[in-house]
Design a protein around this motif. Structure first.
Motif, PDB file in Angstrom:
ATOM      1  N   TRP A  23      -5.598 -15.361  -2.019  1.00  0.00           N
ATOM      2  CA  TRP A  23      -6.016 -13.980  -1.820  1.00  0.00           C
ATOM      3  C   TRP A  23      -6.219 -13.644  -0.355  1.00  0.00           C
ATOM      4  CZ3 TRP A  23     -10.453 -12.721   0.702  1.00  0.00           C
ATOM      5  CH2 TRP A  23     -11.454 -13.700   0.790  1.00  0.00           C
ATOM      6  N   TRP A  24      -6.693 -14.609   0.448  1.00  0.00           N
ATOM      7  CA  TRP A  24      -6.975 -14.321   1.853  1.00  0.00           C
ATOM      8  C   TRP A  24      -5.690 -14.114   2.654  1.00  0.00           C
ATOM      9  CZ3 TRP A  24      -5.050 -18.674   4.321  1.00  0.00           C
ATOM     10  CH2 TRP A  24      -5.040 -19.865   3.574  1.00  0.00           C
ATOM     11  N   ARG A  25      -4.593 -14.754   2.244  1.00  0.00           N
ATOM     12  CA  ARG A  25      -3.313 -14.455   2.882  1.00  0.00           C
ATOM     13  C   ARG A  25      -2.797 -13.085   2.437  1.00  0.00           C
ATOM     14  NH1 ARG A  25      -1.419 -20.354   2.394  1.00  0.00           N
ATOM     15  NH2 ARG A  25      -1.625 -21.130   4.545  1.00  0.00           N
ATOM     16  N   ARG A  26      -2.944 -12.788   1.158  1.00  0.00           N
ATOM     17  CA  ARG A  26      -2.488 -11.497   0.652  1.00  0.00           C
ATOM     18  C   ARG A  26      -3.250 -10.359   1.309  1.00  0.00           C
ATOM     19  NH1 ARG A  26      -3.760 -11.364  -5.053  1.00  0.00           N
ATOM     20  NH2 ARG A  26      -2.379  -9.542  -5.191  1.00  0.00           N
ATOM     21  N   ARG A  27      -4.542 -10.528   1.531  1.00  0.00           N
ATOM     22  CA  ARG A  27      -5.324  -9.470   2.175  1.00  0.00           C
ATOM     23  C   ARG A  27      -4.830  -9.224   3.594  1.00  0.00           C
ATOM     24  NH1 ARG A  27     -11.719 -10.157   3.110  1.00  0.00           N
ATOM     25  NH2 ARG A  27     -10.912 -11.845   4.427  1.00  0.00           N
ATOM     26  N   ALA A  28      -4.584 -10.295   4.338  1.00  0.00           N
ATOM     27  CA  ALA A  28      -4.083 -10.129   5.705  1.00  0.00           C
ATOM     28  C   ALA A  28      -2.718  -9.449   5.716  1.00  0.00           C
ATOM     29  CB  ALA A  28      -4.008 -11.492   6.394  1.00  0.00           C
ATOM     30  N   CYS A  29      -1.892  -9.780   4.754  1.00  0.00           N
ATOM     31  CA  CYS A  29      -0.570  -9.142   4.660  1.00  0.00           C
ATOM     32  C   CYS A  29      -0.702  -7.658   4.324  1.00  0.00           C
ATOM     33  CB  CYS A  29       0.282  -9.853   3.614  1.00  0.00           C
ATOM     34  SG  CYS A  29       0.816 -11.511   4.094  1.00  0.00           S
ATOM     35  N   ALA A  30      -1.605  -7.342   3.416  1.00  0.00           N
ATOM     36  CA  ALA A  30      -1.820  -5.940   3.059  1.00  0.00           C
ATOM     37  C   ALA A  30      -2.285  -5.143   4.266  1.00  0.00           C
ATOM     38  CB  ALA A  30      -2.840  -5.843   1.923  1.00  0.00           C
ATOM     39  N   ARG A  31      -3.175  -5.724   5.044  1.00  0.00           N
ATOM     40  CA  ARG A  31      -3.675  -5.032   6.240  1.00  0.00           C
ATOM     41  C   ARG A  31      -2.529  -4.769   7.217  1.00  0.00           C
ATOM     42  NH1 ARG A  31      -8.472  -8.273   8.063  1.00  0.00           N
ATOM     43  NH2 ARG A  31      -9.326  -7.319   6.186  1.00  0.00           N
ATOM     44  N   ALA A  32      -1.599  -5.723   7.318  1.00  0.00           N
ATOM     45  CA  ALA A  32      -0.477  -5.575   8.236  1.00  0.00           C
ATOM     46  C   ALA A  32       0.543  -4.539   7.765  1.00  0.00           C
ATOM     47  CB  ALA A  32       0.205  -6.929   8.432  1.00  0.00           C
ATOM     48  N   LEU A  33       0.420  -4.092   6.512  1.00  0.00           N
ATOM     49  CA  LEU A  33       1.339  -3.081   5.974  1.00  0.00           C
ATOM     50  C   LEU A  33       0.880  -1.649   6.252  1.00  0.00           C
ATOM     51  CD1 LEU A  33       2.290  -4.552   2.476  1.00  0.00           C
ATOM     52  CD2 LEU A  33       3.885  -3.967   4.333  1.00  0.00           C
TER      53      LEU A  33
ATOM     54  N   ARG B  89       6.207  -8.044  -0.803  1.00  0.00           N
ATOM     55  CA  ARG B  89       6.534  -8.990  -1.868  1.00  0.00           C
ATOM     56  C   ARG B  89       5.434 -10.056  -1.992  1.00  0.00           C
ATOM     57  NH1 ARG B  89      10.827 -10.605   0.171  1.00  0.00           N
ATOM     58  NH2 ARG B  89      12.186  -9.046  -0.796  1.00  0.00           N
ATOM     59  N   TYR B  90       4.927 -10.502  -0.859  1.00  0.00           N
ATOM     60  CA  TYR B  90       3.885 -11.532  -0.858  1.00  0.00           C
ATOM     61  C   TYR B  90       2.595 -10.987  -1.466  1.00  0.00           C
ATOM     62  CZ  TYR B  90       1.427 -15.682   0.850  1.00  0.00           C
ATOM     63  OH  TYR B  90       0.713 -16.852   0.937  1.00  0.00           O
TER      64      TYR B  90
ATOM     65  N   PRO C  14       0.256 -12.289  -7.230  1.00  0.00           N
ATOM     66  CA  PRO C  14      -1.131 -12.774  -7.271  1.00  0.00           C
ATOM     67  C   PRO C  14      -1.258 -14.291  -7.272  1.00  0.00           C
ATOM     68  CG  PRO C  14      -0.468 -11.934  -9.414  1.00  0.00           C
ATOM     69  CD  PRO C  14       0.652 -11.605  -8.471  1.00  0.00           C
ATOM     70  N   SER C  15      -0.146 -15.002  -7.311  1.00  0.00           N
ATOM     71  CA  SER C  15      -0.243 -16.457  -7.272  1.00  0.00           C
ATOM     72  C   SER C  15      -0.528 -16.979  -5.862  1.00  0.00           C
ATOM     73  CB  SER C  15       1.050 -17.092  -7.799  1.00  0.00           C
ATOM     74  OG  SER C  15       2.140 -16.855  -6.911  1.00  0.00           O
ATOM     75  N   HIS C  16      -0.296 -16.143  -4.856  1.00  0.00           N
ATOM     76  CA  HIS C  16      -0.577 -16.546  -3.476  1.00  0.00           C
ATOM     77  C   HIS C  16      -2.084 -16.475  -3.196  1.00  0.00           C
ATOM     78  CE1 HIS C  16       3.598 -16.816  -2.495  1.00  0.00           C
ATOM     79  NE2 HIS C  16       3.841 -15.512  -2.683  1.00  0.00           N
TER      80      HIS C  16
ATOM     81  N   LEU D 201       2.480  -2.428  -5.689  1.00  0.00           N
ATOM     82  CA  LEU D 201       1.173  -2.527  -5.019  1.00  0.00           C
ATOM     83  C   LEU D 201       0.115  -1.732  -5.782  1.00  0.00           C
ATOM     84  CD1 LEU D 201       2.275  -2.328  -1.274  1.00  0.00           C
ATOM     85  CD2 LEU D 201       1.855  -4.356  -2.687  1.00  0.00           C
ATOM     86  N   LEU D 202       0.512  -0.590  -6.336  1.00  0.00           N
ATOM     87  CA  LEU D 202      -0.432   0.167  -7.168  1.00  0.00           C
ATOM     88  C   LEU D 202      -0.816  -0.634  -8.415  1.00  0.00           C
ATOM     89  CD1 LEU D 202       1.020   3.794  -6.981  1.00  0.00           C
ATOM     90  CD2 LEU D 202      -1.092   2.948  -5.950  1.00  0.00           C
ATOM     91  N   ASP D 203       0.119  -1.395  -8.940  1.00  0.00           N
ATOM     92  CA  ASP D 203      -0.202  -2.257 -10.084  1.00  0.00           C
ATOM     93  C   ASP D 203      -1.265  -3.281  -9.715  1.00  0.00           C
ATOM     94  OD1 ASP D 203       1.578  -0.966 -11.728  1.00  0.00           O
ATOM     95  OD2 ASP D 203       3.204  -2.424 -11.446  1.00  0.00           O
ATOM     96  N   ARG D 204      -1.207  -3.776  -8.464  1.00  0.00           N
ATOM     97  CA  ARG D 204      -2.216  -4.736  -8.014  1.00  0.00           C
ATOM     98  C   ARG D 204      -3.584  -4.057  -7.920  1.00  0.00           C
ATOM     99  NH1 ARG D 204      -2.020  -8.245  -9.756  1.00  0.00           N
ATOM    100  NH2 ARG D 204      -0.267  -7.595 -10.987  1.00  0.00           N
ATOM    101  N   VAL D 205      -3.601  -2.819  -7.466  1.00  0.00           N
ATOM    102  CA  VAL D 205      -4.867  -2.079  -7.391  1.00  0.00           C
ATOM    103  C   VAL D 205      -5.460  -1.916  -8.779  1.00  0.00           C
ATOM    104  CG1 VAL D 205      -5.927   0.147  -6.849  1.00  0.00           C
ATOM    105  CG2 VAL D 205      -4.245  -0.841  -5.284  1.00  0.00           C
ATOM    106  N   ARG D 206      -4.613  -1.621  -9.762  1.00  0.00           N
ATOM    107  CA  ARG D 206      -5.093  -1.350 -11.116  1.00  0.00           C
ATOM    108  C   ARG D 206      -5.463  -2.615 -11.890  1.00  0.00           C
ATOM    109  NH1 ARG D 206      -0.172   1.802 -11.185  1.00  0.00           N
ATOM    110  NH2 ARG D 206      -0.565   4.028 -10.798  1.00  0.00           N
ATOM    111  N   ASP D 207      -5.053  -3.752 -11.402  1.00  0.00           N
ATOM    112  CA  ASP D 207      -5.281  -5.006 -12.126  1.00  0.00           C
ATOM    113  C   ASP D 207      -6.715  -5.483 -11.909  1.00  0.00           C
ATOM    114  OD1 ASP D 207      -5.291  -7.449 -13.345  1.00  0.00           O
ATOM    115  OD2 ASP D 207      -3.613  -8.293 -12.207  1.00  0.00           O
ATOM    116  N   VAL D 208      -7.563  -5.312 -12.910  1.00  0.00           N
ATOM    117  CA  VAL D 208      -8.978  -5.670 -12.769  1.00  0.00           C
ATOM    118  C   VAL D 208      -9.185  -7.173 -12.636  1.00  0.00           C
ATOM    119  CG1 VAL D 208      -9.736  -3.620 -14.017  1.00  0.00           C
ATOM    120  CG2 VAL D 208      -9.322  -5.748 -15.281  1.00  0.00           C
ATOM    121  N   LYS D 209      -8.162  -7.948 -12.925  1.00  0.00           N
ATOM    122  CA  LYS D 209      -8.277  -9.401 -12.802  1.00  0.00           C
ATOM    123  C   LYS D 209      -7.890  -9.893 -11.410  1.00  0.00           C
ATOM    124  CE  LYS D 209      -7.424 -10.302 -17.714  1.00  0.00           C
ATOM    125  NZ  LYS D 209      -6.551 -10.998 -18.706  1.00  0.00           N
ATOM    126  N   ASP D 210      -7.317  -9.012 -10.610  1.00  0.00           N
ATOM    127  CA  ASP D 210      -6.952  -9.410  -9.259  1.00  0.00           C
ATOM    128  C   ASP D 210      -8.206  -9.434  -8.383  1.00  0.00           C
ATOM    129  OD1 ASP D 210      -5.450 -10.153  -7.066  1.00  0.00           O
ATOM    130  OD2 ASP D 210      -3.922  -8.614  -7.372  1.00  0.00           O
TER     131      ASP D 210
END
Length: 402
Positions: A38-48, A29-30, A34-36, A60-69
């Motif tokens: 990015w460095w926290r989101r990256r660490a969370c993604a790694r932990a998944l 969820r975190y 994208p309002s969180h 999560l696939l939507d985040r991958v496809r989002d060129v603005k992220d």
């Protein structure tokens, strides 16, 4: 349970073990928001990794496809959800090659290889030949994944022989199969021949046999280099070099006083496209006599002082530029400056500092004038601020890199 902000208090500081034990739904969820930061989101993604909740795959696939992220988050997400079949058509789309976010086109291409997309082989061969190690490693990893899934022959079937990148892959596969690779020492592309000379260093007999039939001087020199790096027999290396006629890269205007310090300073860490003539010359010629850097700096300061130029104390180029290292000191005087090389009795200045020339020449320095500074030392490829090209005399005698 601590919250995510507590476990990742600042960029680069994350409690990895605690995150790996943290609720996967909360992490997903975190990351998906994208309002969180990015460095926290990256660490969370790694932990998944290995435990993505199925209900969150689509978000999560939507985040991958989002060129603005943020690219750092998207690249991390590719590691954990990039193998989803529904993502592959999007990864293959032409637009993926042209994304401006740093590292994303390479990440998309690598992911295609990791999931077994044979149609990525030609592009991956190019990526694996990249001079940047990060890109090269990504390309090789993805090609190896294709080989593991489909076999070497299937990957080779996607490639050819005309491109050096394809021949580079073929060479790696032959080496992995314990086949002779000395043939590639004669490859017309130095990128391929350079790798061959590294890979061929396990078989003295094969290298000596190749020397007897090598078709060109350059291919013989690659063999000589490989032999030297294998045996460390400098006497043999010098004998073989002499038998070949001691071939050199001749550079008009580059006399021995300039050539020798350049050869012995730069060839050892020059780039892979460097002509092997430079490489063997560096092994087979004596380096210049030790240079009394402090003594020459003292002499330069005295000469400038006597000329009424009121010089400041010499400062090495690293501190002068507030970072990095290089091969010269700077002496400032008034609003101008002069550079004194650490490689020899060489002095240089741009227009404002050229008033120092008479005093320094009288003190025994060799002034690198406009004619000398413009000489390009051909076929010696040196890294310089992201580029890998032959440099001019002034850039080599007075080199700085941050």
């Amino acid at each position: 349970m601590s919250d995510i902000e507590t476990l990742i208090p600042s960029a680069g500081q994350a409690d990895t073990d605690a995150l790996r034990a943290y609720d996967a739904e909360a992490l997903a969820r975190y990351v998906a928001d994208p309002s969180h930061p990015w460095w926290r989101r990256r660490a969370c993604a790694r932990a998944l990794a290995g435990r993505v909740p199925p209900a969150w795959v689509g978000a999560l696939l939507d985040r991958v496809r989002d060129v603005k992220d943020v690219g750092e988050v998207r690249r991390e997400l590719l590691e954990i959800v990039g193998d989803r079949p529904e993502l592959l058509p999007w990864l293959r789309h032409e637009d993926r090659r042209h994304e401006e976010s740093y590292g994303m086109p390479e990440a998309f291409l690598r992911t295609r290889g990791l999931v077994g997309d044979l149609t990525a082989a030609r592009e991956l061969a190019v990526l694996a030949a990249d001079p940047w190690k990060r890109s090269q490693d990504a390309g090789e990893e993805a090609l190896d994944a294709l080989v593991e899934r489909h076999g070497v022959d299937a990957v080779l079937g996607q490639l050819g022989e005309d491109r050096p990148e394809d021949r580079l892959f073929r060479l790696r596969m032959r080496y992995r199969a314990d086949e002779d690779v000395t043939y590639a020492l004669a490859d017309p592309d130095r990128m391929v021949a350079h790798l061959a000379h590294r890979l061929a260093q396990g078989d003295v007999d094969a290298l000596r046999s190749f020397l007897t039939r090598a078709p060109t001087v350059e291919s013989k020199l690659w063999a000589v280099l490989a032999l030297h790096e294998l045996t460390e027999d400098l006497d043999e290396t010098r004998r073989l070099y002499a038998e070949l006629g001691s071939p050199r890269v001749e550079v008009p205007g580059l006399d021995e006083e300039l050539r020798r310090p350049i050869v012995h300073e730069y060839v050892a860490w020059s780039q892979r496209l460097t002509d092997p003539r430079w490489r063997v010359e560096a092994l087979c010629t004596e380096p210049p006599a030790p240079h009394d850097v402090e003594g020459w700096l003292h002499r330069a300061t005295e000469a400038l002082t006597a000329a009424g130029l009121a010089p400041s104390p010499p400062v090495h180029c690293g501190p002068h530029n507030q970072q990095g290292d290089g091969t010269y000191h700077v002496i400032e005087f008034g609003d101008s400056e002069v550079r004194i090389s650490t490689l020899g009795r060489f002095a240089f200045a741009y227009e404002g500092g050229r008033t120092a020339r008479p005093a320094l020449e009288a003190a025994g320095f060799r002034w690198i004038d406009e004619e000398l500074e413009a000489i390009t030392v051909t076929d010696l490829y040196v890294y310089y601020f992201g580029s890998r090209t032959p440099l001019t005399v002034d850039m080599l005698l007075f080199y700085w890199q941050d």
